[in-house]
Every structure is written in C-alpha cells, then in structure tokens.
Design a protein around this motif. Structure first.
Motif, PDB file in Angstrom:
ATOM      1  N   VAL A   1       1.033  -1.141   0.209  1.00  0.00           N
ATOM      2  CA  VAL A   1      -0.047  -0.213  -0.350  1.00  0.00           C
ATOM      3  C   VAL A   1       1.120   1.424  -0.014  1.00  0.00           C
ATOM      4  CG1 VAL A   1      -1.844   1.708   1.318  1.00  0.00           C
ATOM      5  CG2 VAL A   1      -1.938  -1.556   1.954  1.00  0.00           C
ATOM      6  N   ARG A   2       0.338   2.037  -0.257  1.00  0.00           N
ATOM      7  CA  ARG A   2       1.709   3.387  -1.191  1.00  0.00           C
ATOM      8  C   ARG A   2       0.581   4.951  -1.417  1.00  0.00           C
ATOM      9  NH1 ARG A   2       4.632   6.906  -0.786  1.00  0.00           N
ATOM     10  NH2 ARG A   2       6.545   6.945  -1.962  1.00  0.00           N
ATOM     11  N   ASN A   3       0.555   5.528  -0.538  1.00  0.00           N
ATOM     12  CA  ASN A   3       0.108   7.165  -0.275  1.00  0.00           C
ATOM     13  C   ASN A   3      -1.694   6.119  -0.146  1.00  0.00           C
ATOM     14  OD1 ASN A   3       2.667   8.338  -0.664  1.00  0.00           O
ATOM     15  ND2 ASN A   3       2.563   8.010  -3.002  1.00  0.00           N
ATOM     16  N   GLY A   4      -1.866   5.930   0.210  1.00  0.00           N
ATOM     17  CA  GLY A   4      -3.146   5.949   0.641  1.00  0.00           C
ATOM     18  C   GLY A   4      -4.209   4.003  -1.382  1.00  0.00           C
ATOM     19  N   HIS A   5      -3.722   3.431  -1.541  1.00  0.00           N
ATOM     20  CA  HIS A   5      -3.410   3.305  -2.816  1.00  0.00           C
ATOM     21  C   HIS A   5      -2.255   1.667  -3.190  1.00  0.00           C
ATOM     22  CE1 HIS A   5      -5.869   6.508  -4.710  1.00  0.00           C
ATOM     23  NE2 HIS A   5      -4.290   6.851  -4.599  1.00  0.00           N
ATOM     24  N   VAL A   6      -3.520   0.275  -2.903  1.00  0.00           N
ATOM     25  CA  VAL A   6      -2.805  -0.957  -3.235  1.00  0.00           C
ATOM     26  C   VAL A   6      -2.473  -0.409  -4.354  1.00  0.00           C
ATOM     27  CG1 VAL A   6      -3.453  -3.208  -3.335  1.00  0.00           C
ATOM     28  CG2 VAL A   6      -4.982  -1.665  -1.883  1.00  0.00           C
TER      29      VAL A   6
END
Length: 376
Positions: free
Chosen positions: A366-371
């Motif tokens: 998960v990066r910057n709230g995105h999977v």
C-alpha cells in the motif's frame, strides 16, 4: 476521498483515507473493505543506501573479476560498465520495480559522477525515478566513486549535478582514496553550504585512520550545521564509545550488513540517540553478485550479523529500515497510527520479529493509501 478498510489485520485493523491512516471510528458507509486474513501490517521500509546505476538487475549474468582492494573494485566497475548494453534508466528502473513490489517506499540512491561518465548516471536514474513518481521516492546522491580530488573534473561535475537531478553531495574515503582529509572535506562542506544540501560520505577506511575521519566529520557537521550521513563507517564496529559524540554532532549513519565487512553496533548507537539507516548497497553489480533490493531481506541480514535473538532485537532491525530510513530521508515515519502516511505492507507473519526471520514476500503493498501490488 474513498476509504479503504483493511480488516483482520495484525496488530490492528487499518482505515485509510486520502493517503493517510485515520481513526477506525471515521469509517463511512460504502467504505471499500480488504479482508487481510490475519496478515501482519508493517511500515513500508526505506532503502537508505543503494547504487542503482551499477546494477545488472534483469540483465544477462555478469561474471565478476577478482579484486583485492577497493581500488581494484573501482577499476573493475568502470571496465564492466563500459560493456553494458542496457542504459542506466532501464537497469535502474528494473530494480526500482522489484523494490516497489517488495514494499520499499523510498531510496537514497548513490550515483557515480566522474569524467568518464559525465552526468549520464544521474540523468538515467532520475529518468527512471520520474517514470515511477508516486510509487518510489528517490533521492540522488552525486557520488565521486573514482575520487573527488584525485580525479580532476569531478568536483565541477558534482556541483553541476545539483542542477541536473542530484539532491545530495557524496564523499568517499577522504584519506584512503584522496589522501587529503582536510582538502576533501573543505571542498565538500564548501559546496554543501553554497547550495544548502546535505552530505552523505562513504567511509571504508578502518582503524584509527577511519576514526580520525569520523571525528573530523563530526566536528565539521556540528560547526557548519550541514546535515551529514556517514555510510558504512566500518571503523565504528568496535567503537561504541563514540556514540555520544556522533549523537551530539547529529551525524547519521547507514549500514548495509555486507559480507565480511564490519557492521555498526546498532544497539549502542540507537541507545545514544544516533540516527541509523539500512541499505542494500550494490545489487547484482560489478562489485557483487548478491543483493536483491528487498529490505525485509536486508533487515534479516542485519539481524543475523548483529546476532539478534530476542523479539525486541529482531524488530529493531526492521525499524531501522522503516523508521530510521524515513527520518534520514526527511520522510514522515509510517507507524500505522492515525495521521501517518498510508505506506505499509501486509505479510504472513505473527509479529515483526517473525517477519525479519522468515522474510515473507508482501501479499499487499500500500503506497499513498492505494493498493499498488497484490501477491497471491
């Protein structure tokens, strides 16, 4: 902004909104739910010391030549890279993609600057980083691998690199390579002060020669206020007595838990308040066939090399990679608490200590709230 709730997560469920972890009670109707099935959430790690311009990741196997000294390795590197067909952006980009898939959120990338290369390595790594913006934060260190004073023209290129993609100035063994401690540091600190940039100095020199350089770097860091990291610092492996001096000067350190080389005494250093980061160093490059850009694996190596046994000691090795690296690069630590950046991985493990030992491949990144990545 849509919410994502990661449920059935160790040690607690995680609610994400607008790139941040938010309190669970803020969950709204229609929130997307990701069932984690008991996976463990870990803060995304940071690779605080990597050389992506040298890598052969994704390329045909490279057979290495014998080397007895640091100079042998440097010269062998130049010769091997002259025969590499793939451009820097392609090779570095392939390693970035692998690191992203393994959960790394940021790199401090040491990139060779010298007359034989010009600024092509800086341009190549920056090109690869721009193509992955939002997936991997990349700081570029202009690194004088062939010498700063001893290779005429390098200092001018390093200064120019700050206009063409570099963020930080690097140094290399002021005595062992350049043979002039004060001349080397005068030049580095002068450039850093003019351009208001940090320094990251490789120091392989051991024994009292290495210690003398550490002390002079600490003195100059304290007097100038230039943020300074010493990478490797093999001479400090058995000098726990210098921890308070380094902490007072606010000199940061990075270690890579390399092969037969000494490893920093991370426990005493952290206890004294020294900032310590962890890095991959070279990955499948002319120097070494080893390395994979996976920071869970690197935390495992650090734990093994420092004889970590208790859960606390094992977890500390991962925290150096995650939180130490984040602070070193000027990023917010991702501690999975409300308000923190939603940069984390989900792995099959009961605890951080077990993850360090078992080295699981992340099931979710998960990066910057995105999977960004899912592995099944």
């Amino acid at each position: 902004m849509a919410q994502i709730l990661f449920t059935d997560v160790r040690p607690h469920d995680v609610l994400v909104e607008d790139g941040r972890v938010v309190p669970l009670e803020r969950r709204t109707e229609g929130c997307e739910v990701v069932e984690a099935g008991g996976l463990l959430a870990l803060p995304a790690p940071v690779d605080a010391h990597v050389h992506p311009d040298k890598t052969t990741w994704g390329q045909p196997w490279l057979s290495r030549t014998p080397a007895q000294t640091l100079r042998d390795l440097i010269e062998g590197d130049v010769a091997a890279r002259a025969g590499m067909a793939a451009p820097v952006a392609e090779r570095a980009g392939a390693l970035m993609d692998h690191a992203i898939a393994r959960g790394t959120r940021a790199w401090r990338a040491h990139v060779d600057v010298a007359p034989v290369y010009g600024l092509s390595n800086v341009h190549g790594v920056r090109e690869a980083a721009r193509a992955r913006e939002g997936l991997l934060d990349v700081q570029i260190v202009a690194f004088p691998q062939l010498g700063l004073l001893s290779m005429p023209g390098t200092a001018e290129l390093m200064e120019q690199s700050l206009k063409e993609g570099a963020d930080i100035l690097g140094g290399l063994d002021p005595v062992g390579i350049d043979g002039d401690l004060h001349g080397h540091l005068d030049l580095l600190y002068g450039m850093a002060e003019r351009h208001t940039v940090p320094l990251d100095i490789h120091l392989h020199d051991g024994g009292e020669q290495g210690v003398a350089q550490v002390l002079e770097i600490a003195r100059r860091t304290k007097s100038s206020g230039v943020p300074t990291t010493i990478s490797h610092a093999f001479c400090l492996a058995d000098r726990e007595d210098l921890a308070e001096t380094l902490a007072e000067a606010e000199v940061a350190l990075t270690t890579c838990a390399l092969g037969a080389d000494p490893v920093l005494p991370v426990g005493p250093l952290l206890g004294a308040g020294v900032l310590v980061g962890l890095g991959s160093d070279g990955v499948r490059d002319p120097w070494t066939p080893f390395g994979d850009g996976d920071m869970i694996n690197r935390a495992h190596l650090l734990a093994y090399r420092t004889d970590a046994r208790t859960d606390e000691e094992l977890a500390t090795c991962y925290e150096i990679a995650a939180h130490g690296g984040a602070v070193l690069l000027g990023l917010e630590p991702a501690r999975l608490q409300p308000g923190d950046p939603a940069d984390f991985i989900l792995v099959r493990a009961e605890s951080m200590a077990q993850a360090v030992v078992d080295r699981p491949i992340p099931q979710f990144v998960v990066r910057n709230g995105h999977v960004r990545e899912r592995s099944y």
